[in-house]
Write an enzyme that holds these catalytic residues in place. Structure first.
Site, mmCIF file in Angstrom:
data_model
loop_
_atom_site.group_PDB
_atom_site.id
_atom_site.type_symbol
_atom_site.label_atom_id
_atom_site.label_comp_id
_atom_site.label_asym_id
_atom_site.label_seq_id
_atom_site.Cartn_x
_atom_site.Cartn_y
_atom_site.Cartn_z
ATOM 1 N N HIS A 14 21.887 54.554 18.425
ATOM 2 C CA HIS A 14 20.645 55.277 18.189
ATOM 3 C C HIS A 14 20.880 56.648 17.583
ATOM 4 O O HIS A 14 21.997 57.157 17.552
ATOM 5 C CB HIS A 14 19.814 55.395 19.478
ATOM 6 C CG HIS A 14 20.389 56.295 20.533
ATOM 7 N ND1 HIS A 14 20.974 55.822 21.682
ATOM 8 C CD2 HIS A 14 20.437 57.658 20.643
ATOM 9 C CE1 HIS A 14 21.373 56.832 22.439
ATOM 10 N NE2 HIS A 14 21.060 57.959 21.824
ATOM 11 N N ARG A 18 14.425 65.569 18.644
ATOM 12 C CA ARG A 18 13.461 66.212 19.537
ATOM 13 C C ARG A 18 12.076 66.183 18.890
ATOM 14 O O ARG A 18 11.961 66.398 17.673
ATOM 15 C CB ARG A 18 13.887 67.649 19.824
ATOM 16 C CG ARG A 18 15.220 67.753 20.563
ATOM 17 C CD ARG A 18 15.686 69.193 20.656
ATOM 18 N NE ARG A 18 16.904 69.314 21.447
ATOM 19 C CZ ARG A 18 18.134 69.199 20.941
ATOM 20 N NH1 ARG A 18 18.295 68.968 19.651
ATOM 21 N NH2 ARG A 18 19.194 69.320 21.720
ATOM 22 N N GLU A 74 15.764 57.553 19.344
ATOM 23 C CA GLU A 74 15.506 58.142 20.654
ATOM 24 C C GLU A 74 14.718 59.432 20.438
ATOM 25 O O GLU A 74 15.188 60.343 19.751
ATOM 26 C CB GLU A 74 16.808 58.446 21.395
ATOM 27 C CG GLU A 74 16.584 59.131 22.744
ATOM 28 C CD GLU A 74 17.864 59.646 23.381
ATOM 29 O OE1 GLU A 74 17.766 60.296 24.438
ATOM 30 O OE2 GLU A 74 18.957 59.432 22.817
ATOM 31 N N ASN A 78 10.553 67.589 25.577
ATOM 32 C CA ASN A 78 10.625 68.605 26.625
ATOM 33 C C ASN A 78 9.213 68.989 27.015
ATOM 34 O O ASN A 78 8.396 69.369 26.167
ATOM 35 C CB ASN A 78 11.419 69.815 26.128
ATOM 36 C CG ASN A 78 12.872 69.483 25.873
ATOM 37 O OD1 ASN A 78 13.634 69.191 26.785
ATOM 38 N ND2 ASN A 78 13.264 69.494 24.599
ATOM 39 N N ARG A 98 20.287 73.630 7.150
ATOM 40 C CA ARG A 98 20.318 72.196 6.869
ATOM 41 C C ARG A 98 21.470 71.527 7.610
ATOM 42 O O ARG A 98 22.438 72.152 8.000
ATOM 43 C CB ARG A 98 20.465 71.935 5.372
ATOM 44 C CG ARG A 98 19.306 72.448 4.544
ATOM 45 C CD ARG A 98 19.297 71.824 3.158
ATOM 46 N NE ARG A 98 20.564 72.000 2.471
ATOM 47 C CZ ARG A 98 20.972 71.269 1.421
ATOM 48 N NH1 ARG A 98 20.195 70.310 0.972
ATOM 49 N NH2 ARG A 98 22.119 71.506 0.840
ATOM 50 N N HIS A 102 17.970 62.553 7.326
ATOM 51 C CA HIS A 102 16.863 61.631 7.522
ATOM 52 C C HIS A 102 17.321 60.373 8.241
ATOM 53 O O HIS A 102 18.517 60.106 8.364
ATOM 54 C CB HIS A 102 16.234 61.242 6.175
ATOM 55 C CG HIS A 102 17.201 60.550 5.231
ATOM 56 N ND1 HIS A 102 17.817 61.210 4.182
ATOM 57 C CD2 HIS A 102 17.659 59.269 5.164
ATOM 58 C CE1 HIS A 102 18.595 60.370 3.523
ATOM 59 N NE2 HIS A 102 18.519 59.178 4.100
ATOM 60 N N GLU A 148 13.258 57.965 5.136
ATOM 61 C CA GLU A 148 13.390 57.308 3.839
ATOM 62 C C GLU A 148 12.872 55.877 3.942
ATOM 63 O O GLU A 148 13.048 55.206 4.963
ATOM 64 C CB GLU A 148 14.850 57.315 3.395
ATOM 65 C CG GLU A 148 15.074 56.748 1.996
ATOM 66 C CD GLU A 148 16.530 56.798 1.553
ATOM 67 O OE1 GLU A 148 16.778 56.607 0.364
ATOM 68 O OE2 GLU A 148 17.413 57.027 2.414
#
Length: 325
Positions: A14, A18, A74, A78, A98, A102, A148
């Protein structure tokens, strides 16, 4: 459980990001055809985890246990961020912070799939008609993470298709930018046990793309075979010259950026024998973020890649015979 570990059994399980509002994020990824496979609640620590993935009958990982899959998302929430008007994530694509680029889904009929997304009111970073690259699009999720969208078939073959079937979609890959391609390729191949299955050199634009994979349920692709029908790939993007700049670094998504934001958390590899795999990493002298013996959670470890991205290591339930949570 096996007494040793073999990297051919590993899976890129995975990608964790966040999110501000889990209701909106789950709704978005379910619209893309994913299914909420599991929600883990940690009220004492004030966060929840949502695991989503493709699970239609034709999906590669259909019916498998959570960590016996590839290409999951995932979402980490919070508590309280959904009510905080000032809360924003670092999506990995804004200068100067950066790093993560993606996730990518592959679809049956690219034009029809993009129209369906647009008709639903979701925003695009890049539509198919934008720029020179007419075979890819980027849709924005509720937190402005880039997703994408690529086709599993040639663009010309699907230009007249009006329908799209989300049960055929796959979570194809996760892209991260790397400073030194040589070091990163060595890490992901020699340490993590992945195989380089495709390289795309773009000398005129000054960057290369490297796609790595585990065999998984589909096996490794043959030489020259496309990868759009696969799931759980890792894409490394290397911009020429970054390796020569000692001061240059990418943002790992976990430390606060210049505006105090976090975003991408980690990629996760599931293994056949957690203790043996971690011992193998120890023998290879990896940089650890968290060993199994650190902290309260004794069933997860975190390795650091050459750019400081976190790689979570978890047990694949198929080999242990019991659930992790």
């Amino acid at each position: 459980m096996a007494a040793v570990t073999e990297t051919k059994n590993y899976k890129l399980n995975h990608t964790m990001i966040r999110v501000k509002d889990p209701k909106e994020s789950v709704k978005f990824y379910e619209f893309l055809g994913m299914k909420l496979l599991k929600k883990l609640e940690f009220p004492e620590a004030k966060f929840d985890l949502y695991f989503l993935g493709y699970d239609a009958p034709r999906a590669v990982s259909h019916g498998n246990k959570l960590f016996d899959r590839e290409g999951l998302i995932e979402l980490t929430h919070n508590y309280g961020t959904e009510n905080d008007p000032s809360y924003k994530v670092n999506n990995g694509n804004r200068e100067p912070d950066r790093g993560f680029g993606h996730t990518c889904i592959s679809v049956d009929n690219l034009q029809a799939a993009c129209k369906r997304i647009e008709d639903a009111g979701y925003r695009f970073q890049k539509k198919l008609t934008d720029g020179r690259m007419r075979h890819i699009a980027f849709v924005l999720d509720p937190d402005d993470y880039w997703v994408e969208v690529i086709g599993q078939k040639p663009l010309e073959e699907t230009e007249n298709a009006k329908e799209t079937d989300v049960t055929t979609y796959r979570m194809n890959h996760t892209m991260i930018r790397v400073k030194d391609a040589e070091k990163s390729l060595k890490f992901y191949q020699e340490v993590m046990g992945m195989t380089l299955v495709r390289t795309a050199e773009n000398a005129s634009a000054g960057f290369n793309l490297y796609f790595l994979s585990y065999p998984g349920a589909q096996g490794l692709p043959a030489k020259g075979q496309g990868t759009a029908d696969r799931e759980g790939l890792l894409e490394l993007t290397w911009n020429y010259g970054t390796e020569k700049d000692e001061a240059f670094s990418y943002h790992d998504g976990n430390r606060a950026d210049r505006e105090g934001r976090q975003g991408f958390g980690h990629i996760c590899v599931s293994v056949d024998n957690l203790e043996a795999a971690c011992q193998r990493f120890e023998d290879l002298k990896v940089n650890w973020k968290k060993r199994l013996s650190d902290g309260r959670m004794k069933n997860v470890a975190f390795v650091l890649d050459p750019d400081g991205y976190w790689v979570e290591i978890v047990q694949n339930e198929r080999f242990s015979g019991k659930d992790n949570f």
